[in-house]
Motif scaffolding. Structure first.
Motif, mmCIF file in Angstrom:
data_model
loop_
_atom_site.group_PDB
_atom_site.id
_atom_site.type_symbol
_atom_site.label_atom_id
_atom_site.label_comp_id
_atom_site.label_asym_id
_atom_site.label_seq_id
_atom_site.Cartn_x
_atom_site.Cartn_y
_atom_site.Cartn_z
ATOM 1 N N TYR A 25 0.606 -1.007 0.090
ATOM 2 C CA TYR A 25 -0.048 0.055 0.099
ATOM 3 C C TYR A 25 0.796 1.218 0.097
ATOM 4 O O TYR A 25 0.797 2.211 -0.862
ATOM 5 C CB TYR A 25 -0.851 -0.142 1.277
ATOM 6 C CG TYR A 25 -1.919 0.978 1.261
ATOM 7 C CD1 TYR A 25 -2.936 1.204 0.638
ATOM 8 C CD2 TYR A 25 -1.518 2.121 2.122
ATOM 9 C CE1 TYR A 25 -3.820 2.340 0.629
ATOM 10 C CE2 TYR A 25 -2.372 3.252 2.427
ATOM 11 C CZ TYR A 25 -3.672 3.091 1.590
ATOM 12 O OH TYR A 25 -4.447 4.548 1.717
ATOM 13 N N ASN A 27 4.128 1.475 -0.828
ATOM 14 C CA ASN A 27 4.734 1.525 -2.148
ATOM 15 C C ASN A 27 3.854 2.090 -3.137
ATOM 16 O O ASN A 27 4.343 2.842 -4.009
ATOM 17 C CB ASN A 27 5.419 0.051 -2.471
ATOM 18 C CG ASN A 27 6.526 0.320 -3.372
ATOM 19 O OD1 ASN A 27 7.421 1.024 -3.398
ATOM 20 N ND2 ASN A 27 6.326 -0.576 -4.531
ATOM 21 N N ASP A 28 2.656 1.593 -3.214
ATOM 22 C CA ASP A 28 1.880 2.095 -4.548
ATOM 23 C C ASP A 28 1.477 3.641 -4.386
ATOM 24 O O ASP A 28 1.535 4.294 -5.317
ATOM 25 C CB ASP A 28 0.397 1.216 -4.264
ATOM 26 C CG ASP A 28 0.746 -0.001 -4.964
ATOM 27 O OD1 ASP A 28 1.595 -0.424 -5.450
ATOM 28 O OD2 ASP A 28 -0.383 -0.880 -4.845
ATOM 29 N N LEU A 29 1.440 4.247 -3.210
ATOM 30 C CA LEU A 29 1.187 5.632 -2.865
ATOM 31 C C LEU A 29 2.301 6.259 -3.278
ATOM 32 O O LEU A 29 2.168 7.327 -3.946
ATOM 33 C CB LEU A 29 0.484 5.760 -1.434
ATOM 34 C CG LEU A 29 -0.853 5.366 -1.113
ATOM 35 C CD1 LEU A 29 -0.921 5.508 0.178
ATOM 36 C CD2 LEU A 29 -1.473 5.964 -1.869
ATOM 37 N N TYR A 30 3.465 5.688 -2.847
ATOM 38 C CA TYR A 30 4.912 6.301 -3.217
ATOM 39 C C TYR A 30 5.024 6.515 -4.858
ATOM 40 O O TYR A 30 5.212 7.762 -5.211
ATOM 41 C CB TYR A 30 5.946 5.578 -2.641
ATOM 42 C CG TYR A 30 7.371 6.394 -2.900
ATOM 43 C CD1 TYR A 30 7.923 7.402 -2.205
ATOM 44 C CD2 TYR A 30 8.045 5.653 -3.971
ATOM 45 C CE1 TYR A 30 9.167 7.849 -2.567
ATOM 46 C CE2 TYR A 30 9.424 6.298 -4.303
ATOM 47 C CZ TYR A 30 9.812 7.334 -3.638
ATOM 48 O OH TYR A 30 11.065 7.905 -4.112
ATOM 49 N N LYS A 31 4.674 5.318 -5.509
ATOM 50 C CA LYS A 31 4.851 5.638 -6.970
ATOM 51 C C LYS A 31 3.769 6.639 -7.439
ATOM 52 O O LYS A 31 3.901 7.170 -8.433
ATOM 53 C CB LYS A 31 4.491 4.296 -7.632
ATOM 54 C CG LYS A 31 5.565 3.242 -7.131
ATOM 55 C CD LYS A 31 5.131 1.745 -7.777
ATOM 56 C CE LYS A 31 6.150 0.734 -7.724
ATOM 57 N NZ LYS A 31 5.634 -0.487 -8.114
ATOM 58 N N GLN A 32 2.721 6.905 -6.778
ATOM 59 C CA GLN A 32 1.715 7.879 -7.114
ATOM 60 C C GLN A 32 1.982 9.404 -6.568
ATOM 61 O O GLN A 32 1.414 10.316 -6.568
ATOM 62 C CB GLN A 32 0.355 7.667 -6.618
ATOM 63 C CG GLN A 32 -0.240 6.477 -6.973
ATOM 64 C CD GLN A 32 -1.591 5.858 -6.449
ATOM 65 O OE1 GLN A 32 -2.171 6.860 -6.084
ATOM 66 N NE2 GLN A 32 -1.773 4.765 -6.088
ATOM 67 N N ASP A 33 3.058 9.693 -5.832
ATOM 68 C CA ASP A 33 3.720 10.758 -5.290
ATOM 69 C C ASP A 33 2.855 11.045 -4.184
ATOM 70 O O ASP A 33 2.659 12.445 -3.966
ATOM 71 C CB ASP A 33 3.830 11.735 -6.231
ATOM 72 C CG ASP A 33 4.808 12.917 -5.935
ATOM 73 O OD1 ASP A 33 5.799 12.572 -5.158
ATOM 74 O OD2 ASP A 33 4.425 14.183 -6.488
ATOM 75 N N LYS A 34 2.273 10.210 -3.629
ATOM 76 C CA LYS A 34 1.337 10.553 -2.165
ATOM 77 C C LYS A 34 2.078 10.357 -0.880
ATOM 78 O O LYS A 34 1.609 10.702 -0.102
ATOM 79 C CB LYS A 34 0.106 9.837 -2.189
ATOM 80 C CG LYS A 34 -0.804 10.357 -3.579
ATOM 81 C CD LYS A 34 -1.278 11.558 -3.318
ATOM 82 C CE LYS A 34 -2.122 12.102 -4.433
ATOM 83 N NZ LYS A 34 -2.626 13.588 -4.018
ATOM 84 N N TYR A 51 3.045 11.457 4.398
ATOM 85 C CA TYR A 51 2.078 11.837 3.224
ATOM 86 C C TYR A 51 2.233 13.071 2.598
ATOM 87 O O TYR A 51 2.217 13.957 3.276
ATOM 88 C CB TYR A 51 0.662 11.476 3.670
ATOM 89 C CG TYR A 51 0.194 10.198 3.822
ATOM 90 C CD1 TYR A 51 0.238 9.003 2.880
ATOM 91 C CD2 TYR A 51 0.309 9.678 5.424
ATOM 92 C CE1 TYR A 51 -0.260 7.755 3.239
ATOM 93 C CE2 TYR A 51 -0.199 8.323 5.766
ATOM 94 C CZ TYR A 51 -0.369 7.528 4.768
ATOM 95 O OH TYR A 51 -0.542 6.270 5.038
ATOM 96 N N GLU A 58 -7.696 14.688 2.515
ATOM 97 C CA GLU A 58 -7.046 13.644 1.906
ATOM 98 C C GLU A 58 -6.059 12.952 2.233
ATOM 99 O O GLU A 58 -5.938 11.691 2.308
ATOM 100 C CB GLU A 58 -6.314 14.525 0.661
ATOM 101 C CG GLU A 58 -5.696 13.446 -0.252
ATOM 102 C CD GLU A 58 -4.815 14.202 -1.587
ATOM 103 O OE1 GLU A 58 -4.413 13.533 -2.427
ATOM 104 O OE2 GLU A 58 -4.742 15.387 -1.234
ATOM 105 N N LEU A 62 -5.858 8.926 3.132
ATOM 106 C CA LEU A 62 -4.775 7.928 2.690
ATOM 107 C C LEU A 62 -4.401 6.948 3.837
ATOM 108 O O LEU A 62 -4.280 5.847 3.886
ATOM 109 C CB LEU A 62 -3.765 8.867 1.954
ATOM 110 C CG LEU A 62 -4.029 9.332 0.979
ATOM 111 C CD1 LEU A 62 -3.039 10.423 0.437
ATOM 112 C CD2 LEU A 62 -4.226 8.648 -0.369
#
Length: 89
Positions: A25, A27-34, A51, A58, A62
Motif C-alpha cells: 500500500y 509503495n503504491d502511494l509512493y509511486k503515485q507521489d502521495k 504523506y 485527503e 490515505l
C-alpha cells in the motif's frame, strides 16, 4: 502539504500478518507521489509515514486506508507537518 502518520503497533501478531499488504500500500502511494517517506522505528514498536496531500482530509483518507489501520494492527495519529527550510541563515 506534508502530513505525518505515527503508527504504533497494538497487535504484533496481526501486524506481522498484514505487514506485506501495508508495504505494498505504501509503495503504491509512493509511486503515485502521495508518500514522501516511510519506515519503521528501531524499537520495532511501529513506524511513520509522511504523506503528501492537498488537505488534511485527503491525508486522513490515505492514512486510514492503510491495511494495518483498517485491520486494527496499529493505531493512527495524523498531524500536519511544516518542515523548516534549512539552513536558517
Amino acid at each position: 502539504m506534508l502530513y505525518v502518520a505515527l503508527l504504533p503497533i497494538v497487535d504484533q501478531e496481526l501486524n506481522a500478518k498484514i505487514r506485506p499488504a501495508h508495504l505494498e500500500y505504501i509503495n503504491d502511494l509512493y509511486k503515485q507521489d502521495k508518500v514522501f517517506m516511510a519506515g519503521p522505528f528501531t524499537d520495532k514498536q511501529g513506524g511513520m509515514v509522511i504523506y503528501k496531500a492537498a488537505s488534511l482530509e485527503e491525508a486522513r483518507k490515505l492514512a486510514e486506508g492503510d491495511p494495518v489501520v483498517v485491520e486494527g494492527a496499529r493505531t493512527l495519529e495524523l498531524r500536519e507537518w511544516n518542515p523548516l527550510e534549512l539552513p536558517l541563515t
